[in-house]
Design a protein around this motif. Structure first.
Motif, PDB file in Angstrom:
ATOM      1  N   GLN A  62      50.669  39.939  87.940  1.00  0.00           N
ATOM      2  CA  GLN A  62      49.224  39.898  87.680  1.00  0.00           C
ATOM      3  C   GLN A  62      48.704  41.256  87.216  1.00  0.00           C
ATOM      4  OE1 GLN A  62      48.016  38.395  91.500  1.00  0.00           O
ATOM      5  NE2 GLN A  62      47.864  36.270  90.785  1.00  0.00           N
ATOM      6  N   ALA A  63      49.325  42.329  87.678  1.00  0.00           N
ATOM      7  CA  ALA A  63      48.906  43.678  87.289  1.00  0.00           C
ATOM      8  C   ALA A  63      49.264  44.001  85.845  1.00  0.00           C
ATOM      9  CB  ALA A  63      49.534  44.705  88.228  1.00  0.00           C
ATOM     10  N   MET A  64      50.049  43.157  85.196  1.00  0.00           N
ATOM     11  CA  MET A  64      50.422  43.368  83.791  1.00  0.00           C
ATOM     12  C   MET A  64      49.328  42.938  82.818  1.00  0.00           C
ATOM     13  SD  MET A  64      54.351  41.938  83.983  1.00  0.00           S
ATOM     14  CE  MET A  64      54.487  41.840  82.182  1.00  0.00           C
ATOM     15  N   ASP A  65      48.295  42.285  83.307  1.00  0.00           N
ATOM     16  CA  ASP A  65      47.251  41.723  82.446  1.00  0.00           C
ATOM     17  C   ASP A  65      46.572  42.812  81.621  1.00  0.00           C
ATOM     18  OD1 ASP A  65      45.371  40.099  81.286  1.00  0.00           O
ATOM     19  OD2 ASP A  65      44.262  39.673  83.128  1.00  0.00           O
ATOM     20  N   GLU A  91      44.345  41.760  79.159  1.00  0.00           N
ATOM     21  CA  GLU A  91      43.126  41.092  78.693  1.00  0.00           C
ATOM     22  C   GLU A  91      42.970  41.194  77.175  1.00  0.00           C
ATOM     23  OE1 GLU A  91      39.683  42.302  80.850  1.00  0.00           O
ATOM     24  OE2 GLU A  91      40.606  41.994  82.819  1.00  0.00           O
ATOM     25  N   LYS A  92      44.082  41.111  76.464  1.00  0.00           N
ATOM     26  CA  LYS A  92      44.051  41.230  75.009  1.00  0.00           C
ATOM     27  C   LYS A  92      44.704  40.003  74.386  1.00  0.00           C
ATOM     28  CE  LYS A  92      45.354  44.221  71.140  1.00  0.00           C
ATOM     29  NZ  LYS A  92      46.065  45.450  70.724  1.00  0.00           N
ATOM     30  N   ASP A 125      53.604  31.337  85.549  1.00  0.00           N
ATOM     31  CA  ASP A 125      52.588  30.444  84.995  1.00  0.00           C
ATOM     32  C   ASP A 125      52.381  29.235  85.908  1.00  0.00           C
ATOM     33  OD1 ASP A 125      52.476  32.155  82.806  1.00  0.00           O
ATOM     34  OD2 ASP A 125      53.748  30.908  81.549  1.00  0.00           O
ATOM     35  N   TYR A 126      53.488  28.645  86.351  1.00  0.00           N
ATOM     36  CA  TYR A 126      53.406  27.461  87.200  1.00  0.00           C
ATOM     37  C   TYR A 126      52.715  27.782  88.522  1.00  0.00           C
ATOM     38  CZ  TYR A 126      54.899  23.932  90.558  1.00  0.00           C
ATOM     39  OH  TYR A 126      54.920  22.989  91.552  1.00  0.00           O
ATOM     40  N   GLN A 127      53.082  28.901  89.160  1.00  0.00           N
ATOM     41  CA  GLN A 127      52.476  29.244  90.437  1.00  0.00           C
ATOM     42  C   GLN A 127      51.010  29.644  90.288  1.00  0.00           C
ATOM     43  OE1 GLN A 127      56.599  30.931  92.438  1.00  0.00           O
ATOM     44  NE2 GLN A 127      54.684  31.743  93.229  1.00  0.00           N
ATOM     45  N   MET A 128      50.574  29.985  89.072  1.00  0.00           N
ATOM     46  CA  MET A 128      49.172  30.241  88.799  1.00  0.00           C
ATOM     47  C   MET A 128      48.397  28.945  88.596  1.00  0.00           C
ATOM     48  SD  MET A 128      48.291  33.463  88.884  1.00  0.00           S
ATOM     49  CE  MET A 128      46.817  33.555  87.857  1.00  0.00           C
ATOM     50  N   GLY A 129      49.084  27.807  88.639  1.00  0.00           N
ATOM     51  CA  GLY A 129      48.429  26.519  88.502  1.00  0.00           C
ATOM     52  C   GLY A 129      48.128  26.132  87.071  1.00  0.00           C
ATOM     53  N   VAL A 130      48.891  26.680  86.133  1.00  0.00           N
ATOM     54  CA  VAL A 130      48.638  26.463  84.709  1.00  0.00           C
ATOM     55  C   VAL A 130      49.673  25.508  84.124  1.00  0.00           C
ATOM     56  CG1 VAL A 130      48.538  27.617  82.467  1.00  0.00           C
ATOM     57  CG2 VAL A 130      47.584  28.744  84.474  1.00  0.00           C
ATOM     58  N   ASN A 134      49.577  34.135  79.602  1.00  0.00           N
ATOM     59  CA  ASN A 134      50.877  34.679  79.960  1.00  0.00           C
ATOM     60  C   ASN A 134      50.624  35.974  80.730  1.00  0.00           C
ATOM     61  OD1 ASN A 134      50.838  36.960  77.937  1.00  0.00           O
ATOM     62  ND2 ASN A 134      50.780  35.217  76.509  1.00  0.00           N
ATOM     63  N   PRO A 135      51.643  36.689  81.177  1.00  0.00           N
ATOM     64  CA  PRO A 135      51.376  37.899  81.970  1.00  0.00           C
ATOM     65  C   PRO A 135      50.475  38.928  81.295  1.00  0.00           C
ATOM     66  CG  PRO A 135      53.653  37.251  82.237  1.00  0.00           C
ATOM     67  CD  PRO A 135      53.077  36.357  81.173  1.00  0.00           C
ATOM     68  N   LEU A 136      50.414  38.929  79.961  1.00  0.00           N
ATOM     69  CA  LEU A 136      49.636  39.941  79.250  1.00  0.00           C
ATOM     70  C   LEU A 136      48.193  39.519  78.996  1.00  0.00           C
ATOM     71  CD1 LEU A 136      52.333  41.007  76.631  1.00  0.00           C
ATOM     72  CD2 LEU A 136      51.875  41.991  78.890  1.00  0.00           C
ATOM     73  N   ILE A 137      47.891  38.234  79.132  1.00  0.00           N
ATOM     74  CA  ILE A 137      46.519  37.730  78.966  1.00  0.00           C
ATOM     75  C   ILE A 137      46.335  36.576  79.949  1.00  0.00           C
ATOM     76  CG2 ILE A 137      47.306  36.474  76.879  1.00  0.00           C
ATOM     77  CD1 ILE A 137      43.672  37.489  77.777  1.00  0.00           C
ATOM     78  N   GLN A 138      45.703  36.860  81.076  1.00  0.00           N
ATOM     79  CA  GLN A 138      45.665  35.910  82.184  1.00  0.00           C
ATOM     80  C   GLN A 138      44.321  35.199  82.364  1.00  0.00           C
ATOM     81  OE1 GLN A 138      47.469  37.662  85.760  1.00  0.00           O
ATOM     82  NE2 GLN A 138      48.825  38.880  84.468  1.00  0.00           N
ATOM     83  N   GLU A 139      43.348  35.484  81.498  1.00  0.00           N
ATOM     84  CA  GLU A 139      42.100  34.715  81.446  1.00  0.00           C
ATOM     85  C   GLU A 139      41.446  34.550  82.817  1.00  0.00           C
ATOM     86  OE1 GLU A 139      41.037  34.096  78.570  1.00  0.00           O
ATOM     87  OE2 GLU A 139      42.707  33.751  77.214  1.00  0.00           O
ATOM     88  N   LYS A 140      41.391  35.634  83.600  1.00  0.00           N
ATOM     89  CA  LYS A 140      40.923  35.518  84.989  1.00  0.00           C
ATOM     90  C   LYS A 140      39.499  34.971  85.096  1.00  0.00           C
ATOM     91  CE  LYS A 140      43.866  39.128  87.031  1.00  0.00           C
ATOM     92  NZ  LYS A 140      44.557  39.678  85.861  1.00  0.00           N
TER      93      LYS A 140
END
Length: 308
Positions: free
Chosen positions: A263-266, A268-269, A226-231, A171-177
């Motif tokens: 994306q800047a909201m990530d 990584e937690k 989420d959809y536009q991230m291909g998830v 989700n916006p807070l954990i984007q698993e880049k």
């Protein structure tokens, strides 16, 4: 007529077409799960995601069968996912317990079977059991959930099948880049659990500003992200009107700038991870004890008759 989000699919690495948007039923009782499944299918959903640990496979199974009757559909029209419970992991135990999961779901096969978590010392044997179920035609696709780069590398070293899907908190807070980059290289599709990110993401002023601009809700903006991230995305709701609203993300698109803002909201937690569980190395004394959720209506839905 343009294809809606509920009609769109992605081709998994084995050629199976999987819907990109569906319904999750975590923390739902059997009755809530059954009602949600029936409402979702009525409104065009075709992907349903559950797990033994949720304690509602019986309700989902009833909801599936009732929805097929009510909407004049065939089993092949739906895409059903369930997961191997942590306490069932291991080769023989996985095969035996999956038989019971099929019974609760009232199905002869599932479309996607996942290992719920990579239980230390067991998940590779569990994966071998999933490969057998796949080759035996009991599942159309196999995958994992909550597997990081090291876990995926362990499966890769087995030199057998690779997971078609890895379901992760996304989700916006954990984007698993970093993980997403690794998965793309392996041909493993990302599927999101907790795709809305809870209250923190939904109340974020960046998300709300974008929602106001498009005349959409914060939830719809996040699901569109989420959809536009291909998830692949499976938001959970037990309210019919919210189930409908969640899927209404076809009539707008997030700009490149808006995507960058989210994306800047990530942070990584992750909200929960391997070390939080008792089965993880070094956490036996303090970790979360795994158990299957129990609902008072379980027995009712095990034998509830479908009406025709």
């Amino acid at each position: 007529m343009a294809e809606t989000i509920l009609q769109k699919t992605t081709k998994l690495s084995n050629g199976v077409e999987m819907p990109v948007f569906g319904l999750g039923v975590w923390k739902s009782s059997n009755q809530q799960a059954a009602d949600s499944v029936r409402a979702a299918v009525k409104h065009g959903y075709r992907l349903i995601d559950t797990a033994k640990q949720y304690g509602n496979e019986a309700g989902v199974g009833y909801g599936i069968q009732q929805a097929l009757v009510e909407n004049h559909l065939n089993r092949k029209d739906l895409f059903i996912t369930t997961k191997i419970f942590n306490g069932d992991q291991g080769y023989v135990s996985t095969l035996e317990n999956f038989k019971e999961q099929l019974k609760r779901l009232r199905l002869t096969y599932v479309d996607l079977l996942l290992i719920h978590w990579p239980v230390d010392g067991k998940y590779l044997d569990t994966w071998k059991a999933l490969e057998k179920l796949y080759h035996d035609g009991k599942v159309r696709a196999i995958g994992v959930s909550n597997f990081d780069e090291a876990n995926l590398a362990d499966i890769e070293r087995l030199d057998g099948l690779m997971p078609q899907v890895n379901q992760m908190e996304f989700n916006p807070l954990i984007q698993e880049k970093h993980l997403l980059t690794k998965m793309n290289g392996l041909g493993v599709a990302m599927e999101a659990w907790s795709p809305l990110g809870g209250g923190e993401a939904l109340s974020d002023p960046t998300v709300q500003a974008i929602a106001d601009k498009h005349g959409k809700t914060a939830a719809q903006v996040i699901l569109r992200f989420d959809y536009q991230m291909g998830v692949i995305t499976i938001p959970k709701s037990s309210h019919e009107e919210r189930i409908v609203a969640n899927s209404q993300i076809d009539d707008f698109e997030l700009s490149d700038e808006e995507m960058k803002q989210i994306q800047a909201m990530d942070k990584e937690k992750r909200s929960i991870w391997h070390g939080d569980f008792a089965w993880h190395k070094g956490s036996e004394e303090t970790g979360t004890k795994d158990s299957v959720s129990y609902w008072d209506d379980n027995d009712e839905y095990l034998n509830k008759e479908v009406t025709y």
